[in-house]
Design a protein around this motif. Sequence first.
Motif, PDB file in Angstrom:
ATOM      1  N   LEU A   1       0.816  -1.214   0.000  1.00 22.52           N
ATOM      2  CA  LEU A   1       0.000   0.000   0.000  1.00 22.52           C
ATOM      3  C   LEU A   1       0.850   1.264   0.000  1.00 22.52           C
ATOM      4  O   LEU A   1       0.386   2.322  -0.442  1.00 22.52           O
ATOM      5  N   SER A   2       2.084   1.183   0.505  1.00 23.02           N
ATOM      6  CA  SER A   2       2.939   2.367   0.520  1.00 23.02           C
ATOM      7  C   SER A   2       3.316   2.835  -0.877  1.00 23.02           C
ATOM      8  O   SER A   2       3.775   3.959  -1.036  1.00 23.02           O
ATOM      9  N   PHE A   3       3.128   1.983  -1.855  1.00 19.27           N
ATOM     10  CA  PHE A   3       3.396   2.358  -3.253  1.00 19.27           C
ATOM     11  C   PHE A   3       2.098   2.636  -4.011  1.00 19.27           C
ATOM     12  O   PHE A   3       2.090   2.628  -5.249  1.00 19.27           O
ATOM     13  N   THR A   4       1.012   2.880  -3.286  1.00 20.03           N
ATOM     14  CA  THR A   4      -0.278   3.116  -3.921  1.00 20.03           C
ATOM     15  C   THR A   4      -0.927   4.377  -3.367  1.00 20.03           C
ATOM     16  O   THR A   4      -0.487   4.942  -2.373  1.00 20.03           O
ATOM     17  N   ASN A   5      -1.984   4.776  -4.044  1.00 16.86           N
ATOM     18  CA  ASN A   5      -2.870   5.833  -3.564  1.00 16.86           C
ATOM     19  C   ASN A   5      -4.154   5.148  -3.106  1.00 16.86           C
ATOM     20  O   ASN A   5      -4.927   4.661  -3.928  1.00 16.86           O
ATOM     21  N   PHE A   6      -4.367   5.099  -1.791  1.00 17.67           N
ATOM     22  CA  PHE A   6      -5.464   4.320  -1.234  1.00 17.67           C
ATOM     23  C   PHE A   6      -6.152   5.135  -0.160  1.00 17.67           C
ATOM     24  O   PHE A   6      -5.502   5.651   0.754  1.00 17.67           O
ATOM     25  N   ASP A   7      -7.483   5.256  -0.267  1.00 20.38           N
ATOM     26  CA  ASP A   7      -8.247   6.076   0.674  1.00 20.38           C
ATOM     27  C   ASP A   7      -9.324   5.293   1.414  1.00 20.38           C
ATOM     28  O   ASP A   7     -10.245   5.899   1.980  1.00 20.38           O
TER      29      ASP A   7
ATOM     30  N   ALA B   1       5.986   7.497  -5.515  1.00 17.84           N
ATOM     31  CA  ALA B   1       5.544   8.896  -5.395  1.00 17.84           C
ATOM     32  C   ALA B   1       5.353   9.299  -3.932  1.00 17.84           C
ATOM     33  O   ALA B   1       5.649  10.442  -3.550  1.00 17.84           O
ATOM     34  N   ASN B   2       4.838   8.394  -3.102  1.00 11.01           N
ATOM     35  CA  ASN B   2       4.654   8.731  -1.684  1.00 11.01           C
ATOM     36  C   ASN B   2       5.983   9.033  -1.012  1.00 11.01           C
ATOM     37  O   ASN B   2       6.106  10.002  -0.252  1.00 11.01           O
ATOM     38  N   TYR B   3       6.989   8.229  -1.287  1.00  5.54           N
ATOM     39  CA  TYR B   3       8.302   8.433  -0.672  1.00  5.54           C
ATOM     40  C   TYR B   3       8.972   9.706  -1.205  1.00  5.54           C
ATOM     41  O   TYR B   3       9.653  10.405  -0.455  1.00  5.54           O
ATOM     42  N   VAL B   4       8.760   9.993  -2.493  1.00  2.00           N
ATOM     43  CA  VAL B   4       9.324  11.216  -3.062  1.00  2.00           C
ATOM     44  C   VAL B   4       8.686  12.433  -2.416  1.00  2.00           C
ATOM     45  O   VAL B   4       9.376  13.415  -2.066  1.00  2.00           O
TER      46      VAL B   4
END
Length: 315
Positions: free
Chosen positions: A57-63, A74-77
């Motif tokens: 999930l850390s590599f996704t866009n999840f709401d 993108a989240n880590y960037v």
Amino acid sequence: MSTLASPGTAKATTAPKSAGPLKRFWRNNGAGYMFLLPWFIGFFGLTAGPALVSLYLSFTNFDLLTDPRWIGAANYVRIATADAKFAASMRVTFTYVLLSVPLKLAFALLVAVALNRGMRGLPWYRAIFYLPSLLGTSVAIAVLWRQLFASNGLVNSFLANFGIDGPSWISNPGTSLYTLVILAVWQFGSPMIIFLAGLRQIPQDMYEAASLDGASKWRQFWKITLPLLTPVVFFNAVVQTIDAFKAFTPAFIISGGTGGPINSTLFYTLYLYQEAFGFFRMGYASALAWILLVIIALFTAFSFLSARYWVHYDD
């Protein structure tokens, strides 16, 4: 002469087949693994499984409302380049760890040394001093702490007896974090008990020999007590550092979940909570959680690597 057995009486004898390696393994170890089955279910179902899912999930866009959408790193960037609250939470958390852990260990060691000198009612003192460690992370204690350091709280009422007009410790960005540090130091009971157990293992004849040589109590502490107690100090330091990085309840209750004035009590775990359950950015919160895991792992690895230079074992 050779005799031939009649076909009706002769029976072919065959050697029994040996059990396969899997059957032999299960026969020897099956009972033990059956007893371990509840632990395996808990570990893979509640620890390892969710951890791997959070890594994805850390590599996704999840709401929580729509399916996760893969966005790569993108989240880590964003965490590294465009998140000011991440930097603020890191600064607050590191300040809290660097202040609370040494002060708590020093105070716990001081009390343990005092208790180790021998006194009547020692079990009662140990229980009383350990009690804050049991209560310190509760919501009730956090609420009580907020009332103690409020503008009209007990601390300011005490200071008023000496003509001191105390500030609102909780709402003042210059002092709010230190109230949480004091709360952490107040929870010294757990490392104190471990220090006391370590002190009981130091041979008394070493102190007697040092006294005969004219060593003072202070010199005995630095030359005998502290070196022989370094394994216990190391254990307490690692455990308390990990706990300090994971601190959440006091900051959440005392600051009302906002992180205090000007993010002065915005702990990393509190910021992670806000992203996950305040804004429902579960993918972003998962990335924050994995960064916290890496930070704790690096601190732990550094502690173990540096231990060879200052931790003294019997051998």
